[in-house]
Design a protein around this motif. Structure first.
Motif, PDB file in Angstrom:
ATOM      1  N   ARG A   1      41.109  59.931  62.478  1.00 42.29           N
ATOM      2  CA  ARG A   1      42.363  59.438  61.932  1.00 42.29           C
ATOM      3  C   ARG A   1      43.450  59.473  63.003  1.00 42.29           C
ATOM      4  NH1 ARG A   1      43.641  58.767  56.820  1.00 42.29           N
ATOM      5  NH2 ARG A   1      41.991  60.184  56.110  1.00 42.29           N
ATOM      6  N   VAL A   2      44.040  58.310  63.237  1.00 43.01           N
ATOM      7  CA  VAL A   2      45.135  58.182  64.200  1.00 43.01           C
ATOM      8  C   VAL A   2      46.308  57.560  63.457  1.00 43.01           C
ATOM      9  CG1 VAL A   2      45.907  57.214  66.379  1.00 43.01           C
ATOM     10  CG2 VAL A   2      43.508  57.865  66.093  1.00 43.01           C
TER      11      VAL A   2
ATOM     12  N   PRO B   1      33.974  61.199  70.613  1.00 42.77           N
ATOM     13  CA  PRO B   1      34.782  62.394  70.339  1.00 42.77           C
ATOM     14  C   PRO B   1      36.051  62.482  71.173  1.00 42.77           C
ATOM     15  CG  PRO B   1      32.474  62.977  70.355  1.00 42.77           C
ATOM     16  CD  PRO B   1      32.553  61.543  70.803  1.00 42.77           C
ATOM     17  N   ASP B   2      36.066  61.857  72.353  1.00 43.51           N
ATOM     18  CA  ASP B   2      37.267  61.912  73.188  1.00 43.51           C
ATOM     19  C   ASP B   2      38.288  60.834  72.823  1.00 43.51           C
ATOM     20  OD1 ASP B   2      36.177  59.572  74.182  1.00 43.51           O
ATOM     21  OD2 ASP B   2      35.804  60.339  76.208  1.00 43.51           O
ATOM     22  N   GLY B   3      37.987  60.036  71.777  1.00 43.32           N
ATOM     23  CA  GLY B   3      38.927  59.022  71.316  1.00 43.32           C
ATOM     24  C   GLY B   3      38.762  57.659  71.939  1.00 43.32           C
ATOM     25  N   THR B   4      37.833  57.509  72.866  1.00 46.29           N
ATOM     26  CA  THR B   4      37.640  56.222  73.530  1.00 46.29           C
ATOM     27  C   THR B   4      36.546  55.407  72.852  1.00 46.29           C
ATOM     28  OG1 THR B   4      36.011  57.130  75.087  1.00 46.29           O
ATOM     29  CG2 THR B   4      38.335  57.242  75.719  1.00 46.29           C
TER      30      THR B   4
ATOM     31  N   LYS C   1      32.813  62.500  57.395  1.00 49.55           N
ATOM     32  CA  LYS C   1      33.840  63.325  58.033  1.00 49.55           C
ATOM     33  C   LYS C   1      34.828  62.457  58.807  1.00 49.55           C
ATOM     34  CE  LYS C   1      31.210  67.621  58.532  1.00 49.55           C
ATOM     35  NZ  LYS C   1      30.679  68.626  59.476  1.00 49.55           N
ATOM     36  N   ILE C   2      36.111  62.693  58.547  1.00 50.84           N
ATOM     37  CA  ILE C   2      37.178  62.040  59.310  1.00 50.84           C
ATOM     38  C   ILE C   2      37.908  63.139  60.076  1.00 50.84           C
ATOM     39  CG2 ILE C   2      39.268  60.633  59.225  1.00 50.84           C
ATOM     40  CD1 ILE C   2      38.347  59.506  56.567  1.00 50.84           C
ATOM     41  N   TYR C   3      37.840  63.074  61.395  1.00 50.91           N
ATOM     42  CA  TYR C   3      38.425  64.107  62.248  1.00 50.91           C
ATOM     43  C   TYR C   3      39.887  63.797  62.553  1.00 50.91           C
ATOM     44  CZ  TYR C   3      33.650  65.715  63.085  1.00 50.91           C
ATOM     45  OH  TYR C   3      32.380  66.194  62.926  1.00 50.91           O
ATOM     46  N   ASN C   4      40.654  64.840  62.885  1.00 43.02           N
ATOM     47  CA  ASN C   4      42.003  64.601  63.392  1.00 43.02           C
ATOM     48  C   ASN C   4      41.915  64.285  64.881  1.00 43.02           C
ATOM     49  OD1 ASN C   4      41.788  67.060  64.813  1.00 43.02           O
ATOM     50  ND2 ASN C   4      42.760  68.218  63.156  1.00 43.02           N
ATOM     51  N   GLU C   5      43.020  63.836  65.441  1.00 43.41           N
ATOM     52  CA  GLU C   5      43.007  63.395  66.836  1.00 43.41           C
ATOM     53  C   GLU C   5      42.610  64.505  67.796  1.00 43.41           C
ATOM     54  OE1 GLU C   5      45.854  60.362  68.451  1.00 43.41           O
ATOM     55  OE2 GLU C   5      46.985  60.957  66.662  1.00 43.41           O
TER      56      GLU C   5
END
Length: 317
Positions: free
Chosen positions: A63-64, A73-76, A116-120
């Motif tokens: 979630r952004v 996992p690193d957001g890319t 599962k929805i992870y935070n940033e």
């Protein structure tokens, strides 16, 4: 109930294809070793379809702000938009021939629920997501029976899914010719006791729906009917409802069975109600009496054989 080949969509990894991020698979033994004897599968791996390699880094939902990315996992490497677009394309172009779909649980692309929805920061998550591909398939095909591989380990959910697949295929076959009130009423008559076992209120409501039709729009009637039927069948039939349905069926033999035979059938239904025997025990007894005392109306009831007996789905419920 004769039908053409049943086709089911399936996450490719569940079919044994080595398409997962680690070059592995999650073959479903039930789907591939048992159900595969009765259906054909159409395989999908949305992650490979949108260009991700094998092997590949894991991806997750993140979630952004107000949006959710499907990325490393690193957001890319966000592939969320591509997965959504691919899902829409498959949903609108490749699902008309399908009578069901089996998705891979917990997958950020194929999971049906509780993804599962992870935070940033990657320090926490909530289990409220839906796989981006699965979401499109389900949204565009609300009648299509869908299930996850993990839930198919539950004997009641397994039986319910297969029953809905065969029901939906029957409906698709019916729609190969123009729908008429007569054909729709005949279809409903065949599902009377299956529907009664799952949802008595829906059984009454759908009967009233057909009985009060004013002849204006048969297609609208058919759409309302099948939505009501598939929705009602989605919840597994309870032991209590099945027992009550069996008692209704017993009533057809009240003038043809001996006193001892009636008691034997009552005892079988009561033992099922108490959880002492599975459903196939009283059902087998009723089917035996039906062979000896034929009844054309009962013989057409889908409730007796909603899917191939070889699957043995009623041995555990």
């Amino acid at each position: 109930m004769l039908q053409s080949t049943i086709k089911i969509g399936i996450s490719a990894c569940l079919a044994g294809d080595k398409v997962r991020f680690d070059s592995g698979h999650k073959k479903s033994n039930f789907c591939m070793d048992e159900l595969a004897n009765h259906v054909e599968y159409k395989k999908f791996c949305p992650e490979v379809a949108v260009g991700l390699p094998i092997p590949r880094p894991t991806i997750r939902q993140v979630r952004v702000g107000d949006t959710i990315k499907v990325c490393r996992p690193d957001g890319t490497g966000d592939v969320g938009p591509k997965l959504t677009e691919y899902g829409k394309r498959v949903a609108t172009e490749q699902t008309a021939e399908l009578s069901g779909f089996v998705f891979c649980a917990k997958s950020p692309s194929c999971g049906m629920e509780r993804i599962k929805i992870y935070n940033e920061a990657g320090t926490g998550n909530t289990s409220e997501g839906v796989g981006f591909f699965a979401e499109q398939i389900m949204a565009h095909n609300p009648l299509l029976p869908c299930e996850e591989n993990g839930r198919l380990n539950d004997m009641h959910l397994r039986e319910n899914f297969v029953m809905r697949v065969y029901t939906y295929k029957h409906w698709q076959t019916l729609n190969e010719q123009p729908i008429t009130v007569h054909r729709l009423t005949q279809f409903h008559a065949q599902y009377k006791y299956l529907l009664m076992a799952h949802n008595y209120e829906a059984y009454r409501n759908l009967g009233n729906l057909l009985g009060t039709f004013d002849g204006e729009d048969i297609n609208a009637l058919a759409n309302e009917y099948i939505l009501g039927l598939m929705t009602a069948l989605k919840k597994p039939a309870s032991r209590k409802n099945n027992a009550n349905t069996l008692m209704h069926l017993q009533g057809y033999f009240k003038k043809s069975l001996t006193k001892i035979e009636k008691q034997e059938l009552r005892d079988a239904i009561d033992e099922y109600r108490k959880g002492l025997v599975p459903l196939y025990v009283p059902l087998t007894l009723i089917k035996h009496h039906l062979k000896i005392h034929p009844n054309e109306y009962l013989a057409k009831q889908v409730y007796f054989d909603p899917y191939p007996n070889e699957l043995k789905l009623r041995y555990g419920i």
